[in-house]
Design a protein around this motif. Structure first.
Motif, mmCIF file in Angstrom:
data_model
loop_
_atom_site.group_PDB
_atom_site.id
_atom_site.type_symbol
_atom_site.label_atom_id
_atom_site.label_comp_id
_atom_site.label_asym_id
_atom_site.label_seq_id
_atom_site.Cartn_x
_atom_site.Cartn_y
_atom_site.Cartn_z
ATOM 1 N N UNK A 327 10.547 4.807 2.353
ATOM 2 C CA UNK A 327 11.219 5.761 3.233
ATOM 3 C C UNK A 327 11.725 5.071 4.496
ATOM 4 N N UNK A 328 12.225 3.879 4.321
ATOM 5 C CA UNK A 328 12.823 3.161 5.431
ATOM 6 C C UNK A 328 11.920 2.154 6.108
ATOM 7 N N UNK A 329 10.624 2.433 6.178
ATOM 8 C CA UNK A 329 9.703 1.539 6.867
ATOM 9 C C UNK A 329 8.543 1.185 5.929
ATOM 10 N N UNK A 330 8.576 -0.001 5.380
ATOM 11 C CA UNK A 330 7.531 -0.408 4.442
ATOM 12 C C UNK A 330 6.279 -0.863 5.198
ATOM 13 N N UNK A 331 5.146 -0.396 4.736
ATOM 14 C CA UNK A 331 3.852 -0.745 5.310
ATOM 15 C C UNK A 331 3.027 -1.453 4.231
ATOM 16 N N UNK A 332 1.913 -2.072 4.598
ATOM 17 C CA UNK A 332 1.050 -2.680 3.575
ATOM 18 C C UNK A 332 0.652 -1.656 2.505
ATOM 19 N N UNK A 336 1.349 6.076 1.760
ATOM 20 C CA UNK A 336 2.651 6.618 1.394
ATOM 21 C C UNK A 336 3.254 7.308 2.603
ATOM 22 N N UNK A 337 4.442 6.920 2.951
ATOM 23 C CA UNK A 337 5.145 7.511 4.078
ATOM 24 C C UNK A 337 5.725 8.863 3.674
ATOM 25 N N UNK A 338 5.155 9.942 4.207
ATOM 26 C CA UNK A 338 5.653 11.289 3.909
ATOM 27 C C UNK A 338 6.268 11.920 5.154
ATOM 28 N N UNK A 339 6.694 11.109 6.086
ATOM 29 C CA UNK A 339 7.246 11.632 7.340
ATOM 30 C C UNK A 339 8.483 12.495 7.101
ATOM 31 N N UNK A 340 9.336 12.064 6.167
ATOM 32 C CA UNK A 340 10.534 12.854 5.900
ATOM 33 C C UNK A 340 10.204 14.187 5.245
ATOM 34 N N UNK A 341 9.063 14.238 4.596
ATOM 35 C CA UNK A 341 8.609 15.466 3.927
ATOM 36 C C UNK A 341 7.849 16.376 4.883
ATOM 37 N N UNK A 349 -0.003 9.121 3.755
ATOM 38 C CA UNK A 349 -1.062 9.556 2.842
ATOM 39 C C UNK A 349 -1.720 8.340 2.198
ATOM 40 N N UNK A 350 -3.030 8.375 2.112
ATOM 41 C CA UNK A 350 -3.788 7.328 1.411
ATOM 42 C C UNK A 350 -4.889 8.006 0.610
ATOM 43 N N UNK A 351 -5.631 7.227 -0.153
ATOM 44 C CA UNK A 351 -6.852 7.746 -0.745
ATOM 45 C C UNK A 351 -7.922 7.808 0.351
ATOM 46 N N UNK A 352 -8.937 8.655 0.188
ATOM 47 C CA UNK A 352 -9.971 8.783 1.226
ATOM 48 C C UNK A 352 -10.601 7.440 1.597
ATOM 49 N N UNK A 353 -10.804 7.257 2.895
ATOM 50 C CA UNK A 353 -11.431 6.046 3.446
ATOM 51 C C UNK A 353 -10.646 4.791 3.076
ATOM 52 N N UNK A 354 -9.352 4.950 2.859
ATOM 53 C CA UNK A 354 -8.453 3.846 2.492
ATOM 54 C C UNK A 354 -8.912 3.141 1.214
ATOM 55 N N UNK A 355 -9.446 3.925 0.280
ATOM 56 C CA UNK A 355 -9.839 3.398 -1.023
ATOM 57 C C UNK A 355 -8.621 2.788 -1.723
ATOM 58 N N UNK A 356 -8.748 1.592 -2.252
ATOM 59 C CA UNK A 356 -7.723 0.815 -2.952
ATOM 60 C C UNK A 356 -6.583 0.362 -2.040
ATOM 61 N N UNK A 357 -6.718 0.544 -0.745
ATOM 62 C CA UNK A 357 -5.656 0.137 0.177
ATOM 63 C C UNK A 357 -5.842 -1.315 0.610
ATOM 64 N N UNK A 358 -4.798 -1.872 1.170
ATOM 65 C CA UNK A 358 -4.844 -3.213 1.720
ATOM 66 C C UNK A 358 -5.926 -3.272 2.802
ATOM 67 N N UNK A 359 -6.711 -4.352 2.872
ATOM 68 C CA UNK A 359 -7.764 -4.458 3.898
ATOM 69 C C UNK A 359 -7.247 -4.309 5.327
ATOM 70 N N UNK A 360 -5.959 -4.447 5.492
ATOM 71 C CA UNK A 360 -5.341 -4.313 6.819
ATOM 72 C C UNK A 360 -5.770 -3.021 7.514
ATOM 73 N N UNK A 361 -5.859 -1.936 6.764
ATOM 74 C CA UNK A 361 -6.139 -0.626 7.357
ATOM 75 C C UNK A 361 -7.591 -0.518 7.834
ATOM 76 N N UNK A 362 -8.509 -0.951 6.997
ATOM 77 C CA UNK A 362 -9.929 -0.852 7.372
ATOM 78 C C UNK A 362 -10.304 -1.847 8.456
#
Length: 542
Positions: A327-332, A336-341, A349-362
């Protein structure tokens, strides 16, 4: 000797056996196809179908659990040496009901159009906490305003900065759970936004702010759905054809904008372990796809479990085809960027507690701990019918905070994703529906068993008739040999004497003639007795 009349049962019973064997073979081989055809007729959606009441107003208990992240140190947001710390609060459990309204049947293309009304009722016993709990969280209204202004010119951004100062806006707010959820709370920024053109502010048309404000009992929030009923093609059963009268969403581009997948309640029957399943989420404004995970048992029902993997929330880092979700701005990967929505708010949007996300977030925050058992999104489907038997929809809402050169409140904040809340919508079939599904699954087994049984019975009948005749004939033969033994003739050792001997004038009747038997015995033993009568005739000639 004249041909004997064969009894009716000698030919009729084998014919009946052949018919039974043929019918049994056809039933055993083709019953699965027959069952699938019957099942398809039962699943197809219509006002009179058995699936209609389940679809229109499900009676299965739906629990909606919400967990807040209480921000314990917002005052340190500008301190680069201190990470934001969060404590999970909840669950705040609600019992959810769904009902399809404004239902319109489109027979010309075998679809049904409808809106959805959802209601939530607080479940105090199932909750850990009350709706009066105070929660400190990010000031989402101010964060959205700053995020929206990032492309404004200097003068407009400074005007927003002054407004935030005048209205005493801070980086965080402390509100009760009920205010943050359904009741909402007043904010002067909303009043200011209403006085400006909506095109400029992109603010939602509301007088209060709450994550679910005015959604309880609304028929507008989820949008307008058009779904295939399964007529004409059962494989399309439950598939969403368009959303808000469009086959593409305006919030993403390319293939990411397609409206496809299940509408959420039904999935095509006869699933395989190799295929993926997909569903459209109105909350995310997009389709999400699940991979096959494993076979599980739910309430005694074998089911295929499909789980959400990293591809759902990847933006091209791992799966290049997902780049259109940036949606224009890619993040690790992992959000999911839902700003336009969501009216231009910096919602991710992510899974709870950044499950399966890039370690960058935690790595940027403290207090979160991902757990697969608690935080995985999965759907368990009974593969024969495609009926969902266990669903756990789990997502987390995060807000992006970025520094601003012209908005004083955000001058020194880091570029960081702050968790706000996460929710779990959990549905499991109850015992009544589980019993119905298990009974349904027994039908193919019973059909195959009946088919094999008929086949075996037919073969037995075919073989039984001649075997029975021969067995009875042999028994009578043995009995008559015992009652009328053939006399032994002693022969002298001398050959001349043997040559001068004459055959006795009196003939010993070895067996009674066929004519002396009763009519039942004649027909059953004709094949065995006739050769024996020939022996009697030869003896007579001697």
């Amino acid at each position: 000797m004249q041909p004997k009349k064969i009894r009716w049962r000698v030919t009729l019973l084998p014919a009946i056996g052949a018919l039974l064997a043929a019918a049994g073979a056809v039933l055993a081989i083709c019953f699965d196809d027959i069952f699938q055809a019957i099942l398809a007729q039962q699943l197809k959606l219509s006002p009179s179908s058995k699936s209609f009441p389940i679809w229109k107003a499900p009676t299965i208990p739906i629990f909606f659990d919400i967990y807040f992240f209480n921000w314990t140190n917002p005052i340190n947001i500008t301190d680069k040496n201190v990470k934001p710390h969060f404590v999970e609060m909840g669950p705040y459990r609600f019992r959810e009901t769904k009902e399809k309204v404004n239902v319109t049947w489109n027979n010309e293309n075998s679809t049904v159009s409808y809106r959805q009304m959802r209601k939530w009722y607080f479940d105090e016993e199932g909750s850990k906490g009350t709706l009066d709990d105070n929660i400190t969280t990010l000031n989402a209204i101010a964060a959205s305003a700053v995020y929206t202004s990032r492309y404004w010119n200097y003068i407009r951004q400074k005007g927003l900065s002054m407004g935030l100062t005048i209205f005493n806006q801070e980086i965080s707010v402390t509100k009760t759970a009920r205010e943050l959820l359904f009741d909402g709370y007043d904010d002067p920024l909303l009043d200011l936004a209403k006085s400006l053109p909506q095109k400029e502010t992109n603010a939602p048309p509301v007088d209060k702010f709450g994550w679910f404000y005015k959604r309880n009992g609304s028929t507008e929030n989820d949008g307008y759905f058009n779904m295939a009923t399964g007529y004409g093609n059962i494989k399309s059963f439950g598939v969403l054809k368009n959303w808000n009268n469009n086959t593409r969403t305006p919030f993403f581009s390319g293939s990411c904008a397609k409206v496809e997948g299940s509408a959420g309640e039904f999935y095509p029957p006869k699933l395989s372990k190799t295929q993926k399943i997909s569903m459209f989420s109105a909350d995310l404004c997009r389709t999400i796809t699940f991979d096959y995970d494993e076979v599980v048992t739910v309430q005694g029902i074998p089911a295929y479990k499909y789980s959400g993997g990293s591809s759902i929330l990847d933006n091209g880092t791992i799966h290049p085809e997902n780049k259109c979700f940036c949606a224009g701005e890619c993040q690790p990967s992992g959000t999911l960027n839902v700003s336009t929505c969501r009216y231009g708010s910096p919602a991710f949007i992510s899974f709870p507690h950044f499950y399966l996300a890039d370690p960058y977030y935690l790595d940027a925050i403290e207090g979160l701990s991902p757990d697969e058992d608690k935080h995985k999104f999965y759907i368990a489907l009974e593969p024969t019918s495609g009926i969902p038997v266990d669903v756990a929809a789990r997502f987390q809402l995060n807000f992006l905070v970025s520094p601003s050169n012209y908005v004083t409140l955000y001058n020194d904040v880091p570029h960081i994703f702050l968790p706000v809340l996460w929710f779990e919508q959990h549905v499991t079939v109850n015992a009544e529906i589980a019993d119905g599904v298990k009974s349904l699954l027994k039908v193919p087994m019973m059909g195959n068993a009946v088919g094999l049984g008929l086949f075996a019975l037919g073969i037995i009948i075919i073989l039984w008739s001649p075997v029975r005749v021969n067995v009875k004939a042999c028994r009578r033969l043995n009995r008559r040999k015992k009652d009328n033994p053939v006399p032994k003739i002693e022969l002298e050792k001398s050959k001349p004497i043997l040559n001068n001997m004459r055959a006795p004038k009196q003939h010993v009747n070895v067996l009674p003639s066929v004519e002396d038997q009763d009519e039942d015995e004649k027909d059953e033993e004709v094949a065995v007795v006739e050769p024996l009568n020939s022996v009697n005739n030869d003896l007579k000639k001697e």
